[in-house]
Design a protein around this motif. Structure first.
Motif, PDB file in Angstrom:
ATOM      1  N   CYS A   1      58.528  35.831  33.964  1.00  0.00           N
ATOM      2  CA  CYS A   1      57.141  36.509  34.098  1.00  0.00           C
ATOM      3  C   CYS A   1      57.232  37.905  34.873  1.00  0.00           C
ATOM      4  CB  CYS A   1      56.626  35.437  34.942  1.00  0.00           C
ATOM      5  SG  CYS A   1      54.744  36.040  35.558  1.00  0.00           S
ATOM      6  N   ARG A   2      56.495  38.934  34.246  1.00  0.00           N
ATOM      7  CA  ARG A   2      56.591  40.337  34.846  1.00  0.00           C
ATOM      8  C   ARG A   2      55.269  40.615  35.692  1.00  0.00           C
ATOM      9  NH1 ARG A   2      56.538  45.178  30.747  1.00  0.00           N
ATOM     10  NH2 ARG A   2      54.772  44.043  30.177  1.00  0.00           N
ATOM     11  N   ARG A   3      54.199  40.641  35.002  1.00  0.00           N
ATOM     12  CA  ARG A   3      53.058  41.054  35.762  1.00  0.00           C
ATOM     13  C   ARG A   3      51.761  40.082  35.529  1.00  0.00           C
ATOM     14  NH1 ARG A   3      53.725  46.228  32.687  1.00  0.00           N
ATOM     15  NH2 ARG A   3      54.811  47.496  33.938  1.00  0.00           N
ATOM     16  N   LEU A   4      50.768  40.381  36.399  1.00  0.00           N
ATOM     17  CA  LEU A   4      49.620  39.805  36.550  1.00  0.00           C
ATOM     18  C   LEU A   4      48.596  40.778  36.171  1.00  0.00           C
ATOM     19  CD1 LEU A   4      49.722  37.686  39.601  1.00  0.00           C
ATOM     20  CD2 LEU A   4      50.476  36.914  37.439  1.00  0.00           C
ATOM     21  N   TYR A   5      47.689  40.744  35.305  1.00  0.00           N
ATOM     22  CA  TYR A   5      46.660  41.560  34.957  1.00  0.00           C
ATOM     23  C   TYR A   5      45.294  40.738  35.446  1.00  0.00           C
ATOM     24  CZ  TYR A   5      49.695  44.610  32.146  1.00  0.00           C
ATOM     25  OH  TYR A   5      50.399  45.309  31.755  1.00  0.00           O
ATOM     26  N   ILE A   6      44.775  41.147  36.889  1.00  0.00           N
ATOM     27  CA  ILE A   6      43.799  40.407  37.325  1.00  0.00           C
ATOM     28  C   ILE A   6      42.430  41.096  37.278  1.00  0.00           C
ATOM     29  CG2 ILE A   6      42.966  39.163  39.592  1.00  0.00           C
ATOM     30  CD1 ILE A   6      45.859  38.534  39.991  1.00  0.00           C
ATOM     31  N   THR A   7      41.472  40.653  36.915  1.00  0.00           N
ATOM     32  CA  THR A   7      40.154  40.941  37.021  1.00  0.00           C
ATOM     33  C   THR A   7      39.582  40.362  38.386  1.00  0.00           C
ATOM     34  OG1 THR A   7      39.833  41.344  34.688  1.00  0.00           O
ATOM     35  CG2 THR A   7      37.674  41.334  36.133  1.00  0.00           C
ATOM     36  N   GLU A   8      39.631  41.088  39.279  1.00  0.00           N
ATOM     37  CA  GLU A   8      39.033  40.235  40.740  1.00  0.00           C
ATOM     38  C   GLU A   8      37.703  40.489  40.811  1.00  0.00           C
ATOM     39  OE1 GLU A   8      40.001  41.517  45.165  1.00  0.00           O
ATOM     40  OE2 GLU A   8      41.770  40.699  44.050  1.00  0.00           O
ATOM     41  N   VAL A   9      36.815  39.416  40.825  1.00  0.00           N
ATOM     42  CA  VAL A   9      35.667  39.136  40.890  1.00  0.00           C
ATOM     43  C   VAL A   9      34.949  39.164  42.405  1.00  0.00           C
ATOM     44  CG1 VAL A   9      33.295  38.204  40.172  1.00  0.00           C
ATOM     45  CG2 VAL A   9      35.409  38.316  38.417  1.00  0.00           C
ATOM     46  N   PHE A  10      34.361  40.065  42.652  1.00  0.00           N
ATOM     47  CA  PHE A  10      34.122  40.196  44.040  1.00  0.00           C
ATOM     48  C   PHE A  10      32.798  39.093  44.544  1.00  0.00           C
ATOM     49  CE2 PHE A  10      35.808  44.462  43.808  1.00  0.00           C
ATOM     50  CZ  PHE A  10      36.996  44.210  44.035  1.00  0.00           C
ATOM     51  N   GLY A  11      32.878  38.039  44.547  1.00  0.00           N
ATOM     52  CA  GLY A  11      32.056  37.019  44.866  1.00  0.00           C
ATOM     53  C   GLY A  11      32.632  35.771  44.888  1.00  0.00           C
ATOM     54  N   LYS A  12      31.877  34.306  45.161  1.00  0.00           N
ATOM     55  CA  LYS A  12      32.272  33.203  45.173  1.00  0.00           C
ATOM     56  C   LYS A  12      31.489  32.519  44.361  1.00  0.00           C
ATOM     57  CE  LYS A  12      34.476  33.743  49.925  1.00  0.00           C
ATOM     58  NZ  LYS A  12      34.500  33.333  51.047  1.00  0.00           N
ATOM     59  N   PHE A  13      32.075  31.818  43.467  1.00  0.00           N
ATOM     60  CA  PHE A  13      31.241  31.151  42.441  1.00  0.00           C
ATOM     61  C   PHE A  13      31.518  29.881  42.431  1.00  0.00           C
ATOM     62  CE2 PHE A  13      31.282  35.544  40.958  1.00  0.00           C
ATOM     63  CZ  PHE A  13      30.261  35.787  40.242  1.00  0.00           C
ATOM     64  N   GLU A  14      30.822  28.819  41.794  1.00  0.00           N
ATOM     65  CA  GLU A  14      30.994  27.318  41.625  1.00  0.00           C
ATOM     66  C   GLU A  14      32.046  27.189  40.544  1.00  0.00           C
ATOM     67  OE1 GLU A  14      29.199  23.266  39.977  1.00  0.00           O
ATOM     68  OE2 GLU A  14      27.549  24.914  40.859  1.00  0.00           O
TER      69      GLU A  14
ATOM     70  N   GLN B   1      42.065  49.745  39.549  1.00  0.00           N
ATOM     71  CA  GLN B   1      40.861  50.715  39.353  1.00  0.00           C
ATOM     72  C   GLN B   1      39.787  50.546  40.267  1.00  0.00           C
ATOM     73  OE1 GLN B   1      39.939  50.313  35.239  1.00  0.00           O
ATOM     74  NE2 GLN B   1      42.082  50.145  34.578  1.00  0.00           N
ATOM     75  N   PRO B   2      39.024  51.584  39.964  1.00  0.00           N
ATOM     76  CA  PRO B   2      37.879  51.767  41.101  1.00  0.00           C
ATOM     77  C   PRO B   2      36.936  50.315  40.930  1.00  0.00           C
ATOM     78  CG  PRO B   2      38.139  53.875  40.409  1.00  0.00           C
ATOM     79  CD  PRO B   2      39.169  52.898  39.719  1.00  0.00           C
TER      80      PRO B   2
ATOM     81  N   LYS C   1      30.326  42.757  41.031  1.00  0.00           N
ATOM     82  CA  LYS C   1      31.198  43.561  41.464  1.00  0.00           C
ATOM     83  C   LYS C   1      32.768  43.047  41.119  1.00  0.00           C
ATOM     84  CE  LYS C   1      28.605  46.337  44.748  1.00  0.00           C
ATOM     85  NZ  LYS C   1      28.429  46.888  46.004  1.00  0.00           N
ATOM     86  N   TYR C   2      33.592  43.950  40.584  1.00  0.00           N
ATOM     87  CA  TYR C   2      34.750  43.373  40.043  1.00  0.00           C
ATOM     88  C   TYR C   2      35.710  44.708  40.132  1.00  0.00           C
ATOM     89  CZ  TYR C   2      33.405  44.607  35.327  1.00  0.00           C
ATOM     90  OH  TYR C   2      32.739  45.178  34.232  1.00  0.00           O
ATOM     91  N   ALA C   3      36.965  44.315  39.916  1.00  0.00           N
ATOM     92  CA  ALA C   3      37.875  45.581  39.765  1.00  0.00           C
ATOM     93  C   ALA C   3      39.129  45.058  39.091  1.00  0.00           C
ATOM     94  CB  ALA C   3      38.432  45.791  41.331  1.00  0.00           C
ATOM     95  N   PHE C   4      39.586  45.799  38.266  1.00  0.00           N
ATOM     96  CA  PHE C   4      40.910  45.496  37.404  1.00  0.00           C
ATOM     97  C   PHE C   4      42.087  45.871  38.321  1.00  0.00           C
ATOM     98  CE2 PHE C   4      38.130  46.887  33.671  1.00  0.00           C
ATOM     99  CZ  PHE C   4      37.775  45.581  33.462  1.00  0.00           C
ATOM    100  N   LYS C   5      43.127  44.950  38.399  1.00  0.00           N
ATOM    101  CA  LYS C   5      44.112  45.095  39.250  1.00  0.00           C
ATOM    102  C   LYS C   5      45.365  44.447  38.565  1.00  0.00           C
ATOM    103  CE  LYS C   5      41.567  44.545  43.539  1.00  0.00           C
ATOM    104  NZ  LYS C   5      41.824  43.992  44.800  1.00  0.00           N
TER     105      LYS C   5
END
Length: 177
Positions: free
Chosen positions: A127-140, A158-159, A167-171
């Motif tokens: 395993c090398r990398r994680l491509y995460i879309t971090e969603v700025f909220g708390k969902f059920e 990314q911004p 709101k979300y960001a690619f990390k």
């Protein structure tokens, strides 16, 4: 020698990734990013990329989008009777799936869920990398991405952007050595 592989996930601030076998949000740009990343449209690799997923993730993809186009689809399942379309391969383990991807000369290999296969994949030495879309909220959510910030370091961000009031960001994170 097994190729290295990466994980792709979208998760909220609680690391939630799904509810009732569906995504808890609808983010068109995240889907476009996922497709572009996993098909390799951003690279000049000539061979098809592989996507490895568990059975529940496979079944959560709407039928009209299965198999994921322009990618070699591999489903990890213990159900030997799982009905899969031609060209989609089932394997009993993550290691078997990685061997199949290597044998098919896939460009890049991505693990795309769910929670159980993510946990196993994050522990895997390839395993090398994680491509995460971090969603700025708390969902059920009833399914969660494993803890990762102790094992992986943020290397690209990314911004933040916003879609449908979310709101979300690619990390991108890389495995800490």
């Amino acid at each position: 020698m097994q190729n290295q592989f990466d994980l792709v996930v979208a998760c909220d601030l609680n690391r939630g990734i799904g509810v009732n076998n569906q995504l808890p949000w609808r983010l068109r740009d995240d889907m476009k990013n996922f497709s572009s990343l996993t098909t390799g449209r951003n690279s000049n690799v000539g061979s098809q990329n592989a996507v490895i997923m568990g059975r529940k993730t496979w079944q959560s993809i709407p039928a009209k989008f299965r198999p994921l186009p322009d990618r070699f689809n591999i489903v990890v399942t213990s159900n030997i009777n799982l009905d899969l379309p031609p060209g989609v391969v089932s394997c009993k383990s993550l290691d078997d799936a990685l061997k199949v991807a290597t044998a098919h000369n896939c460009g890049q290999t991505f693990v795309i869920g769910g929670a159980r296969i993510y946990e196993e994949a994050m522990e895997h030495p390839s395993c090398r990398r994680l491509y995460i879309t971090e969603v700025f909220g708390k969902f059920e959510c009833d399914v969660f991405f494993p803890l990762y910030k102790e094992r992986f370091s943020l290397v690209e961000e990314q911004p933040p952007r916003e879609e449908n009031g979310i709101k979300y960001a690619f990390k991108v994170y890389e495995k800490a050595h």
